[in-house]
Scaffold this active site. Structure first.
Site, short mmCIF file in Angstrom:
data_model
loop_
_atom_site.label_atom_id
_atom_site.label_comp_id
_atom_site.label_asym_id
_atom_site.label_seq_id
_atom_site.Cartn_x
_atom_site.Cartn_y
_atom_site.Cartn_z
CE1 TYR A 9 -20.82 2.79 -2.02
CE2 TYR A 9 -18.46 2.53 -1.65
CZ TYR A 9 -19.53 2.72 -2.51
OH TYR A 9 -19.30 2.84 -3.86
CG ASP A 10 -17.66 2.82 7.28
OD1 ASP A 10 -17.73 1.79 6.58
OD2 ASP A 10 -16.65 3.10 7.97
CG ASP A 28 -9.17 -5.49 -3.91
OD1 ASP A 28 -8.63 -4.39 -4.10
OD2 ASP A 28 -10.15 -5.89 -4.57
CG PHE A 63 -13.41 5.32 5.82
CD1 PHE A 63 -13.17 4.56 4.68
CD2 PHE A 63 -13.04 4.80 7.05
CE1 PHE A 63 -12.57 3.31 4.77
CE2 PHE A 63 -12.44 3.56 7.15
CZ PHE A 63 -12.21 2.81 6.01
CG ASN A 116 -4.02 4.75 3.05
OD1 ASN A 116 -3.78 4.99 4.21
ND2 ASN A 116 -5.15 5.08 2.46
CG HIS A 134 -14.90 -5.69 5.56
ND1 HIS A 134 -15.35 -4.66 6.34
CD2 HIS A 134 -14.23 -5.10 4.53
CE1 HIS A 134 -14.97 -3.50 5.82
NE2 HIS A 134 -14.29 -3.73 4.73
CB THR A 181 -0.93 0.03 1.23
OG1 THR A 181 -1.80 1.17 1.15
CG2 THR A 181 -0.13 0.12 2.53
#
Length: 208
Positions: A168-169, A75, A166, A16, A194, A14
């Protein structure tokens, strides 16, 4: 018997910093030192897969081959039953701004609205069941790999609620809860997410 990761250095595929911090905290108790692909100057491969597993493996293998170290990639995304599993692997793409909008960042509210609009087109009786998915892929430089899949089932609500999440939370209500992921305390959300489900499986097999 799946190959064991053991202690030592692990490349997190990543760029990030937030994701590196989160994963590092999960693996630190097991003696794993995490480095990011970004800090090593590794390129980001094109995610050309059509499944979460394929894209996670693409990223993990690219980092393992480029660094000569074991690499871990994830992913993740949202699948909505009434939309035939969409947005799925294109979850982030649905929030991508176009060049003419001036901001290269992601517009998650736009993505949430797109999902809701498509559900509204299905009619009031359309099921609102969905799930967040996470796939963790470990790849060794010699080509061996292991995959761990996690899932958080739930339903979609409207309008969005909460400010602590953040993506779709704000519209995702996990099974067994009345609050959205964005309304839950972050520690509670992370315990049932998940990604937590996938990590439990990785830790059990690699360090159990």
């Amino acid at each position: 018997m799946t190959r064991r990761l053991g202690s030592g250095s692990l490349v997190i595929a990543t760029h990030n910093a937030g994701k590196l911090k989160e994963i590092s905290a999960l693996l630190e108790p097991h003696g794993v030192k995490c480095l990011s692909a970004g800090s090593l100057g590794l390129p980001e491969p094109a995610e050309t897969g059509t499944t979460f597993v394929q894209n996670a493996l693409i990223k993990a293998r690219a980092s393992a081959e480029a660094s000569g170290l074991v690499a871990l990639a994830d992913d993740s995304g949202l699948s909505v039953d009434a939309l035939d599993g969409r947005p799925g692997v294109y979850t982030a793409d649905w929030a991508e701004r176009q060049w003419f909008e001036g901001d290269p960042g992601r517009d998650w509210y736009m993505a949430i609205g797109k999902v809701e609009g498509m559900l509204q087109e299905k009619g009031a009786d359309a099921p609102r069941s969905c799930a967040f998915h996470c796939v963790l892929a470990l790849a060794w430089p010699d080509g061996e790999y292991a995959v761990y899949e996690g899932k958080a089932p739930g339903t979609l609500t409207w309008p969005p609620r909460g400010t602590m999440g953040f993506g779709y939370d704000p519209v995702f209500v996990p099974v067994g809860r009345e609050q959205t992921f964005a309304e839950l305390d972050p520690a509670e959300k992370h315990a049932i997410s998940h990604r937590a489900d996938a990590f439990k499986k990785l830790v059990a097999e690699q360090f159990g």
